[in-house]
Scaffold this motif. Structure first.
Motif, PDB file in Angstrom:
ATOM      1  N   ALA A  26     -18.793 -32.463   6.346  1.00 43.25           N
ATOM      2  CA  ALA A  26     -19.681 -32.237   7.611  1.00 43.25           C
ATOM      3  C   ALA A  26     -19.075 -30.791   8.000  1.00 43.25           C
ATOM      4  O   ALA A  26     -17.995 -30.436   7.946  1.00 43.25           O
ATOM      5  CB  ALA A  26     -19.574 -33.244   8.586  1.00 43.25           C
ATOM      6  N   PRO A  27     -20.337 -29.929   8.642  1.00 41.88           N
ATOM      7  CA  PRO A  27     -20.148 -28.820   9.347  1.00 41.88           C
ATOM      8  C   PRO A  27     -19.178 -28.852  10.489  1.00 41.88           C
ATOM      9  O   PRO A  27     -18.695 -27.844  11.036  1.00 41.88           O
ATOM     10  CB  PRO A  27     -21.205 -28.438   9.684  1.00 41.88           C
ATOM     11  CG  PRO A  27     -22.438 -29.326   9.479  1.00 41.88           C
ATOM     12  CD  PRO A  27     -21.659 -30.596   8.878  1.00 41.88           C
ATOM     13  N   GLN A  28     -19.070 -29.919  11.173  1.00 41.50           N
ATOM     14  CA  GLN A  28     -18.045 -30.169  12.248  1.00 41.50           C
ATOM     15  C   GLN A  28     -17.080 -31.484  12.028  1.00 41.50           C
ATOM     16  O   GLN A  28     -17.620 -32.470  11.337  1.00 41.50           O
ATOM     17  CB  GLN A  28     -18.835 -30.166  13.667  1.00 41.50           C
ATOM     18  CG  GLN A  28     -19.458 -31.452  13.712  1.00 41.50           C
ATOM     19  CD  GLN A  28     -20.561 -31.565  15.209  1.00 41.50           C
ATOM     20  OE1 GLN A  28     -21.457 -32.005  15.076  1.00 41.50           O
ATOM     21  NE2 GLN A  28     -19.911 -30.611  16.299  1.00 41.50           N
ATOM     22  N   SER A  29     -16.266 -31.564  12.726  1.00 37.28           N
ATOM     23  CA  SER A  29     -15.276 -32.616  12.553  1.00 37.28           C
ATOM     24  C   SER A  29     -15.826 -33.886  12.985  1.00 37.28           C
ATOM     25  O   SER A  29     -16.824 -33.891  13.749  1.00 37.28           O
ATOM     26  CB  SER A  29     -13.878 -32.373  13.357  1.00 37.28           C
ATOM     27  OG  SER A  29     -14.194 -32.402  14.606  1.00 37.28           O
ATOM     28  N   ALA A  30     -15.353 -35.094  12.629  1.00 36.72           N
ATOM     29  CA  ALA A  30     -15.784 -36.185  12.980  1.00 36.72           C
ATOM     30  C   ALA A  30     -15.474 -36.754  14.565  1.00 36.72           C
ATOM     31  O   ALA A  30     -16.317 -37.162  15.360  1.00 36.72           O
ATOM     32  CB  ALA A  30     -15.127 -37.311  12.220  1.00 36.72           C
ATOM     33  N   SER A  83     -11.314 -23.970   7.747  1.00 39.72           N
ATOM     34  CA  SER A  83     -12.554 -24.238   6.776  1.00 39.72           C
ATOM     35  C   SER A  83     -13.962 -24.467   7.625  1.00 39.72           C
ATOM     36  O   SER A  83     -13.778 -25.006   8.737  1.00 39.72           O
ATOM     37  CB  SER A  83     -12.452 -25.550   5.867  1.00 39.72           C
ATOM     38  OG  SER A  83     -13.747 -25.841   5.425  1.00 39.72           O
ATOM     39  N   SER A  84     -14.736 -24.041   7.113  1.00 34.86           N
ATOM     40  CA  SER A  84     -16.226 -24.177   7.969  1.00 34.86           C
ATOM     41  C   SER A  84     -16.965 -25.407   7.752  1.00 34.86           C
ATOM     42  O   SER A  84     -17.514 -26.171   8.453  1.00 34.86           O
ATOM     43  CB  SER A  84     -17.003 -23.113   7.622  1.00 34.86           C
ATOM     44  OG  SER A  84     -17.256 -23.153   6.144  1.00 34.86           O
ATOM     45  N   SER A  85     -16.197 -26.306   6.710  1.00 32.97           N
ATOM     46  CA  SER A  85     -16.649 -27.728   6.492  1.00 32.97           C
ATOM     47  C   SER A  85     -15.218 -28.623   6.865  1.00 32.97           C
ATOM     48  O   SER A  85     -14.121 -28.270   6.453  1.00 32.97           O
ATOM     49  CB  SER A  85     -16.831 -27.787   4.944  1.00 32.97           C
ATOM     50  OG  SER A  85     -18.171 -27.118   4.474  1.00 32.97           O
ATOM     51  N   HIS A  86     -15.562 -29.609   7.167  1.00 32.11           N
ATOM     52  CA  HIS A  86     -14.478 -30.736   7.578  1.00 32.11           C
ATOM     53  C   HIS A  86     -14.621 -32.129   6.751  1.00 32.11           C
ATOM     54  O   HIS A  86     -15.827 -32.318   6.452  1.00 32.11           O
ATOM     55  CB  HIS A  86     -14.553 -31.140   9.084  1.00 32.11           C
ATOM     56  CG  HIS A  86     -14.540 -29.557   9.961  1.00 32.11           C
ATOM     57  ND1 HIS A  86     -13.393 -29.487  10.496  1.00 32.11           N
ATOM     58  CD2 HIS A  86     -15.500 -28.964  10.192  1.00 32.11           C
ATOM     59  CE1 HIS A  86     -13.544 -28.267  11.325  1.00 32.11           C
ATOM     60  NE2 HIS A  86     -14.828 -28.029  11.220  1.00 32.11           N
ATOM     61  N   VAL A  87     -13.403 -32.521   6.193  1.00 28.61           N
ATOM     62  CA  VAL A  87     -13.859 -33.898   5.727  1.00 28.61           C
ATOM     63  C   VAL A  87     -13.509 -34.609   6.873  1.00 28.61           C
ATOM     64  O   VAL A  87     -12.575 -34.893   7.690  1.00 28.61           O
ATOM     65  CB  VAL A  87     -12.395 -33.913   4.885  1.00 28.61           C
ATOM     66  CG1 VAL A  87     -12.273 -35.421   4.374  1.00 28.61           C
ATOM     67  CG2 VAL A  87     -12.234 -33.119   3.709  1.00 28.61           C
ATOM     68  N   MET A 113     -27.088 -35.930   8.456  1.00 26.81           N
ATOM     69  CA  MET A 113     -26.586 -34.745   9.216  1.00 26.81           C
ATOM     70  C   MET A 113     -26.860 -33.403   8.541  1.00 26.81           C
ATOM     71  O   MET A 113     -26.462 -33.366   7.341  1.00 26.81           O
ATOM     72  CB  MET A 113     -24.936 -35.025   9.284  1.00 26.81           C
ATOM     73  CG  MET A 113     -24.560 -33.927  10.373  1.00 26.81           C
ATOM     74  SD  MET A 113     -22.759 -34.137  10.158  1.00 26.81           S
ATOM     75  CE  MET A 113     -22.484 -36.029  10.083  1.00 26.81           C
ATOM     76  N   PRO A 114     -27.485 -32.645   9.164  1.00 26.49           N
ATOM     77  CA  PRO A 114     -27.642 -31.461   8.599  1.00 26.49           C
ATOM     78  C   PRO A 114     -26.385 -30.744   8.187  1.00 26.49           C
ATOM     79  O   PRO A 114     -25.362 -30.942   8.584  1.00 26.49           O
ATOM     80  CB  PRO A 114     -28.395 -30.509   9.615  1.00 26.49           C
ATOM     81  CG  PRO A 114     -29.024 -31.536  10.574  1.00 26.49           C
ATOM     82  CD  PRO A 114     -28.084 -32.767  10.488  1.00 26.49           C
ATOM     83  N   GLY A 115     -26.224 -30.203   6.960  1.00 24.18           N
ATOM     84  CA  GLY A 115     -25.031 -29.377   6.012  1.00 24.18           C
ATOM     85  C   GLY A 115     -24.249 -30.457   5.740  1.00 24.18           C
ATOM     86  O   GLY A 115     -23.236 -29.984   5.267  1.00 24.18           O
TER      87      GLY A 115
END
Length: 129
Positions: A26-30, A83-87, A113-115
């Motif tokens: 995702a583009p932001q963290s959980a 990273s700009s992407s988060h697991v 979710m977008p992205g």
């Protein structure tokens, strides 16, 4: 015992379901997602996940969990994961093959979710184990 016993074991291994690691990107963290979500939105999100889980059924080995902060460990030390992407989470599925695992993820609520994306990796047998 007869020689048939060992061939039965081979047949069982040959037709056993394969396991797959599922990573939710995702583009932001959980953690950020959960902090920004209203209780109503969180409840709707969980409802969508449970509906997906019902559809996936026995294909789910481990529903997994959202993931919090992480660190990247290298031979020279540890640092923040940049990273700009988060697991954002993980799960474990079982299916006959990668295509079967992909089909279990059709319509998955994470993809709303977008992205967002989902990565799927087959577990390989450890040589000699």
């Amino acid at each position: 015992m007869t020689g048939d016993h060992s061939s039965t074991g081979t047949l069982q291994r040959r037709f056993a379901m394969k396991k797959f690691a599922v990573l939710y990107i995702a583009p932001q963290s959980a953690q950020a997602q959960m902090e920004q979500s209203s209780p109503e939105a969180a409840q709707e999100g969980m409802k969508a996940w449970m509906e997906w889980a019902d559809r996936a059924g026995s294909g789910i080995v481990d529903m997994g969990s959202p993931l919090g902060e992480g660190r990247e460990i290298t031979a020279t030390g540890a640092s923040e994961v940049s990273s700009s992407s988060h697991v954002g989470g993980y799960g474990i599925l079982q299916a006959e093959d990668l295509a079967g695992a992909e089909s279990l993820l059709e319509g998955h609520p994470h993809l709303m979710m977008p992205g967002a994306s989902i990565q799927v990796y087959e577990f390989l047998d450890m040589p000699g184990m």
